[in-house]
Design a protein around this motif. Sequence first.
Motif, mmCIF file in Angstrom:
data_model
loop_
_atom_site.group_PDB
_atom_site.id
_atom_site.type_symbol
_atom_site.label_atom_id
_atom_site.label_comp_id
_atom_site.label_asym_id
_atom_site.label_seq_id
_atom_site.Cartn_x
_atom_site.Cartn_y
_atom_site.Cartn_z
ATOM 1 N N ASP A 85 0.828 -1.210 0.000
ATOM 2 C CA ASP A 85 0.000 0.000 0.000
ATOM 3 C C ASP A 85 0.863 1.261 0.000
ATOM 4 N N LEU A 86 1.911 1.266 0.799
ATOM 5 C CA LEU A 86 2.809 2.428 0.828
ATOM 6 C C LEU A 86 3.474 2.642 -0.526
ATOM 7 N N ASN A 87 3.937 1.565 -1.138
ATOM 8 C CA ASN A 87 4.584 1.700 -2.451
ATOM 9 C C ASN A 87 3.604 2.181 -3.514
ATOM 10 N N LEU A 88 2.356 1.735 -3.420
ATOM 11 C CA LEU A 88 1.347 2.162 -4.391
ATOM 12 C C LEU A 88 0.930 3.618 -4.197
ATOM 13 N N PHE A 89 0.736 4.027 -2.940
ATOM 14 C CA PHE A 89 0.091 5.303 -2.685
ATOM 15 C C PHE A 89 0.999 6.436 -2.228
ATOM 16 N N PHE A 90 2.171 6.149 -1.702
ATOM 17 C CA PHE A 90 3.042 7.247 -1.243
ATOM 18 C C PHE A 90 3.339 8.253 -2.368
ATOM 19 N N PRO A 91 3.601 7.796 -3.594
ATOM 20 C CA PRO A 91 3.868 8.771 -4.670
ATOM 21 C C PRO A 91 2.677 9.673 -4.988
ATOM 22 N N LYS A 92 1.497 9.311 -4.550
ATOM 23 C CA LYS A 92 0.294 10.102 -4.845
ATOM 24 C C LYS A 92 0.176 11.322 -3.942
ATOM 25 N N LEU A 93 0.881 11.308 -2.803
ATOM 26 C CA LEU A 93 0.753 12.391 -1.817
ATOM 27 C C LEU A 93 1.467 13.666 -2.253
#
Length: 101
Positions: A47-55
């Motif tokens: 989840d972190l790898n998927l969504f961290f770049p979205k922040l």
Amino acid sequence: NIENSGLSEVVDLINKSNEEAAYSIRDNTVRMLFIDGDHTPEGVMKDLNLFFPKLKAGGIIIFDDYDPESFEGLVRVVNSFIKAKKHSRSYLLGRTMVVQL
């Protein structure tokens, strides 16, 4: 719940798998991310790898079920993440970890 709370103007619910949701969101566009998914260390890392770049810079990540007795692996991954990323503050509200980047 979003509508009942009067938040439908500012919250977008994405009812998709994590992979589908992540690929439908542009990088650097999310101000707040609430992660309540797979509670395994591998799931949290995914989840972190998927969504961290979205922040966006200064964004907030909220981790549900931050409980070392029930989810030791989740807590370990979240702690490693917090240590590795530049963040301005983090605090625990019950079993919910809030991290501002």
